[in-house]
Design an enzyme around this catalytic site. Sequence first.
Site, PDB file in Angstrom:
ATOM      1  N   ASP A 198     -49.165  26.028  24.331  1.00  0.00           N
ATOM      2  CA  ASP A 198     -47.923  26.603  24.842  1.00  0.00           C
ATOM      3  C   ASP A 198     -47.983  26.942  26.327  1.00  0.00           C
ATOM      4  O   ASP A 198     -46.960  27.135  26.966  1.00  0.00           O
ATOM      5  CB  ASP A 198     -47.466  27.816  23.999  1.00  0.00           C
ATOM      6  CG  ASP A 198     -48.526  28.884  23.859  1.00  0.00           C
ATOM      7  OD1 ASP A 198     -49.605  28.732  24.453  1.00  0.00           O
ATOM      8  OD2 ASP A 198     -48.269  29.880  23.145  1.00  0.00           O
ATOM      9  N   ARG A 199     -49.183  26.992  26.896  1.00  0.00           N
ATOM     10  CA  ARG A 199     -49.278  27.299  28.322  1.00  0.00           C
ATOM     11  C   ARG A 199     -49.387  26.017  29.143  1.00  0.00           C
ATOM     12  O   ARG A 199     -49.760  24.966  28.617  1.00  0.00           O
ATOM     13  CB  ARG A 199     -50.517  28.146  28.610  1.00  0.00           C
ATOM     14  CG  ARG A 199     -50.467  29.490  27.944  1.00  0.00           C
ATOM     15  CD  ARG A 199     -51.644  30.344  28.343  1.00  0.00           C
ATOM     16  NE  ARG A 199     -51.481  31.688  27.799  1.00  0.00           N
ATOM     17  CZ  ARG A 199     -52.030  32.773  28.305  1.00  0.00           C
ATOM     18  NH1 ARG A 199     -52.805  32.684  29.359  1.00  0.00           N
ATOM     19  NH2 ARG A 199     -51.821  33.945  27.747  1.00  0.00           N
ATOM     20  N   ASP A 229     -53.270  24.932  27.126  1.00  0.00           N
ATOM     21  CA  ASP A 229     -54.260  25.853  26.562  1.00  0.00           C
ATOM     22  C   ASP A 229     -54.600  25.534  25.108  1.00  0.00           C
ATOM     23  O   ASP A 229     -54.194  24.495  24.573  1.00  0.00           O
ATOM     24  CB  ASP A 229     -53.764  27.299  26.672  1.00  0.00           C
ATOM     25  CG  ASP A 229     -52.579  27.562  25.750  1.00  0.00           C
ATOM     26  OD1 ASP A 229     -51.824  26.611  25.491  1.00  0.00           O
ATOM     27  OD2 ASP A 229     -52.418  28.704  25.288  1.00  0.00           O
ATOM     28  N   LYS A 237     -43.025  29.102  24.329  1.00  0.00           N
ATOM     29  CA  LYS A 237     -43.305  28.422  25.580  1.00  0.00           C
ATOM     30  C   LYS A 237     -43.960  27.098  25.253  1.00  0.00           C
ATOM     31  O   LYS A 237     -44.530  26.939  24.162  1.00  0.00           O
ATOM     32  CB  LYS A 237     -44.161  29.277  26.489  1.00  0.00           C
ATOM     33  CG  LYS A 237     -45.468  29.784  25.917  1.00  0.00           C
ATOM     34  CD  LYS A 237     -46.063  30.780  26.894  1.00  0.00           C
ATOM     35  CE  LYS A 237     -47.444  31.225  26.481  1.00  0.00           C
ATOM     36  NZ  LYS A 237     -47.414  32.322  25.513  1.00  0.00           N
ATOM     37  N   SER A 241     -54.834  31.226  20.849  1.00  0.00           N
ATOM     38  CA  SER A 241     -54.334  30.719  22.123  1.00  0.00           C
ATOM     39  C   SER A 241     -55.446  30.325  23.097  1.00  0.00           C
ATOM     40  O   SER A 241     -56.283  29.506  22.785  1.00  0.00           O
ATOM     41  CB  SER A 241     -53.410  31.765  22.736  1.00  0.00           C
ATOM     42  OG  SER A 241     -52.789  31.238  23.860  1.00  0.00           O
ATOM     43  N   HIS A 242     -55.483  30.992  24.240  1.00  0.00           N
ATOM     44  CA  HIS A 242     -56.416  30.621  25.302  1.00  0.00           C
ATOM     45  C   HIS A 242     -57.789  31.272  25.119  1.00  0.00           C
ATOM     46  O   HIS A 242     -58.683  31.038  25.918  1.00  0.00           O
ATOM     47  CB  HIS A 242     -55.832  31.050  26.649  1.00  0.00           C
ATOM     48  CG  HIS A 242     -55.483  32.510  26.660  1.00  0.00           C
ATOM     49  ND1 HIS A 242     -54.394  33.005  25.971  1.00  0.00           N
ATOM     50  CD2 HIS A 242     -56.088  33.576  27.221  1.00  0.00           C
ATOM     51  CE1 HIS A 242     -54.342  34.324  26.131  1.00  0.00           C
ATOM     52  NE2 HIS A 242     -55.358  34.698  26.879  1.00  0.00           N
ATOM     53  N   ASP A 248     -53.513  26.420  22.144  1.00  0.00           N
ATOM     54  CA  ASP A 248     -52.465  26.057  21.189  1.00  0.00           C
ATOM     55  C   ASP A 248     -51.282  25.338  21.815  1.00  0.00           C
ATOM     56  O   ASP A 248     -50.248  25.145  21.167  1.00  0.00           O
ATOM     57  CB  ASP A 248     -51.989  27.299  20.429  1.00  0.00           C
ATOM     58  CG  ASP A 248     -51.390  28.360  21.341  1.00  0.00           C
ATOM     59  OD1 ASP A 248     -51.770  28.414  22.520  1.00  0.00           O
ATOM     60  OD2 ASP A 248     -50.528  29.126  20.877  1.00  0.00           O
TER      61      ASP A 248
HETATM   62  C1  G16 Z   1     -49.342  35.552  24.846  1.00  0.00           C
HETATM   63  C2  G16 Z   1     -47.865  35.594  24.667  1.00  0.00           C
HETATM   64  C3  G16 Z   1     -47.204  35.469  26.006  1.00  0.00           C
HETATM   65  C4  G16 Z   1     -47.719  36.526  26.952  1.00  0.00           C
HETATM   66  C5  G16 Z   1     -49.211  36.522  26.992  1.00  0.00           C
HETATM   67  C6  G16 Z   1     -49.671  37.746  27.714  1.00  0.00           C
HETATM   68  O1  G16 Z   1     -49.699  34.315  25.368  1.00  0.00           O
HETATM   69  O2  G16 Z   1     -47.450  34.533  23.836  1.00  0.00           O
HETATM   70  O3  G16 Z   1     -45.837  35.539  25.839  1.00  0.00           O
HETATM   71  O4  G16 Z   1     -47.256  36.327  28.238  1.00  0.00           O
HETATM   72  O5  G16 Z   1     -49.732  36.568  25.695  1.00  0.00           O
HETATM   73  O6  G16 Z   1     -50.990  37.955  27.536  1.00  0.00           O
HETATM   74  P1  G16 Z   1     -51.627  39.335  27.915  1.00  0.00           P
HETATM   75  O7  G16 Z   1     -51.003  40.386  27.042  1.00  0.00           O
HETATM   76  O8  G16 Z   1     -53.077  39.088  27.686  1.00  0.00           O
HETATM   77  O9  G16 Z   1     -51.308  39.540  29.370  1.00  0.00           O
HETATM   78  P2  G16 Z   1     -50.606  33.314  24.552  1.00  0.00           P
HETATM   79  O10 G16 Z   1     -50.587  32.037  25.313  1.00  0.00           O
HETATM   80  O11 G16 Z   1     -51.942  34.007  24.544  1.00  0.00           O
HETATM   81  O12 G16 Z   1     -49.972  33.231  23.198  1.00  0.00           O
END
Ligand code: G16
Length: 548
Positions: A286-287, A282, A381, A113-114, A284
Amino acid sequence: MTVQLVSTQPFDDQRPGTSGLRKKVSVFQQAHYLENFVQSVFDSLDNLKGQTLVLGGDGRYYNRDAIQTILKMASANDIKKILVGGGGLLSTPAVSAIIRKHQAYGGLILSASHNPGGPEGDFGIKYNIANGGPAPEKLTEAIFARSQHISEYKILSGEEFNEIDLDRLGVQSLGDMEVEIIDPVNDYADLMSQLFDFDLIKTLFSEGFTMVFDAMHAITGPYAREILENRLGAASGTVINGEPLEDFGGGHPDPNLVHAKELVERLFPVEGDAPDFGAASDGDGDRNMILGKRFYVTPSDSLAVLAANLDSFPGYSNGLLGVARSMPSSMAVDRVAEKMGVECFETPTGWKFFGNLLDSQRINICGEESFGTGSDHVREKDGVWAVLCWLNLIALRKQSVEGIMRAHWREYGRNYYTRHDYENIKQSAAQKLFSDLRNKVGSLVGKCYGDSDIILADDFQYTDPVDNSISEGQGIRILFKSDARIIFRLSGTGTQGATLRVYFERYEKDADFHDVDTQAYLAPLIQYADDIACIKDTTGRLIPDVIT
Ligand code: G16
């Protein structure tokens, strides 16, 4: 080509976090590490033999290598067909859309992801189920349990073995398995064109509306170029940093005010004019982050605005069914739900908790403070989707982003909101802070801070209203009588030390006070959080690393 059974031993750190297994690239590169996890996924799925899967990633370092390994394992595990994004690329929401469109059994997404990429950065893998959404906790726990007892995995081997050409669209074969390399963008872009009024948005651009989309050298570049520039007629150059790079150009592909620096500088220029609209996504895809001319929209406010206007988009003309937000997200959307007379659910952090609510049509829009917004069109998302919502809304209302947001606050009031992150703190400090907080939380109700009493303090627990599964220990929630909240949680996506997240919000109804600096408005709460949790003393940190 033969199926080889390779002996292996368990790794004790393969429990998926908030969103799949995320580790340093070097961890994934250890012999058998990826293979163990993938075999554990396959072993945890019922009736996998003969099924179709979807596979792709955000293009980060190790993506192509991992795909070749997974393909060899999938074939050896009797999977019938795999749809792979061209170049090994697929955004997370695109995987979700493709699983649903092709009625695949599930999919594997390669992304952290990010989190930063490159040889020194992070890699990750997650499994999505047939509804297109992240595996529920029951399945991720089963995968972890399997990983703790694994003794062998299956993989194709043989001299004559050729790697699959990921850049050649069309069907190839690997053992008895069919591998179809598909255009990574088309299915997704077609879906978007059914949900939004593309003609209206085209007119908006043709009338001179300007925007900048920052793909942060991650996966959304090809999607944004096709949709915004090719299909909607936005000026060429609207998409910046549009080439997916293995190390994201050295950046941190997290669309927030700190990391999407180039975009923020364009939308908040020191002098001169700014574009009408700015957005970023981000690693991937989704953000999303939404900006207007010199104006920032918090993700929680964005969710509230989109929920209030959802029925004005062609794909949602049946109206708002219900809404959901993660627990630490602001309560702005709760007010929209109340006014519209629909249910509002407060779920733990993690998109997987929305799946049942979406599947059972209790809700059709949901979101999280962590720059995530989505709807029932997929089960993830979706960054580009959120951008299209805003474009459609701007085109309909003929108002600026700021104009739309201020009108919303006038109608519903404003939830001032901020998140403070303390990154890479010692695990022991994080554990102490939380065990102290948990010991204290029961005695906080009734205590007065400043002008307000605490009316609720707990360690958030969620009972899924559809399958009654219970998730405990999801973050410390402190609610004040004055419509203010402080939330403490540990990140479930980091790969180094622990990241403490502290979330603050306070509701302000009076429009005369809708223009105060957020940090100043929330300063008393920020102080109470330190009084309650002794953040400075326990972590040794005087200020947060990231404020959003
Ligand atoms: C992931 C999940 C999200 C969640 C986020 C929280 O985001 O897919 O649903 O809100 O983690 O991150 P943390 O636990 O670091 O607060 P992503 O975009 O990283 O896949």
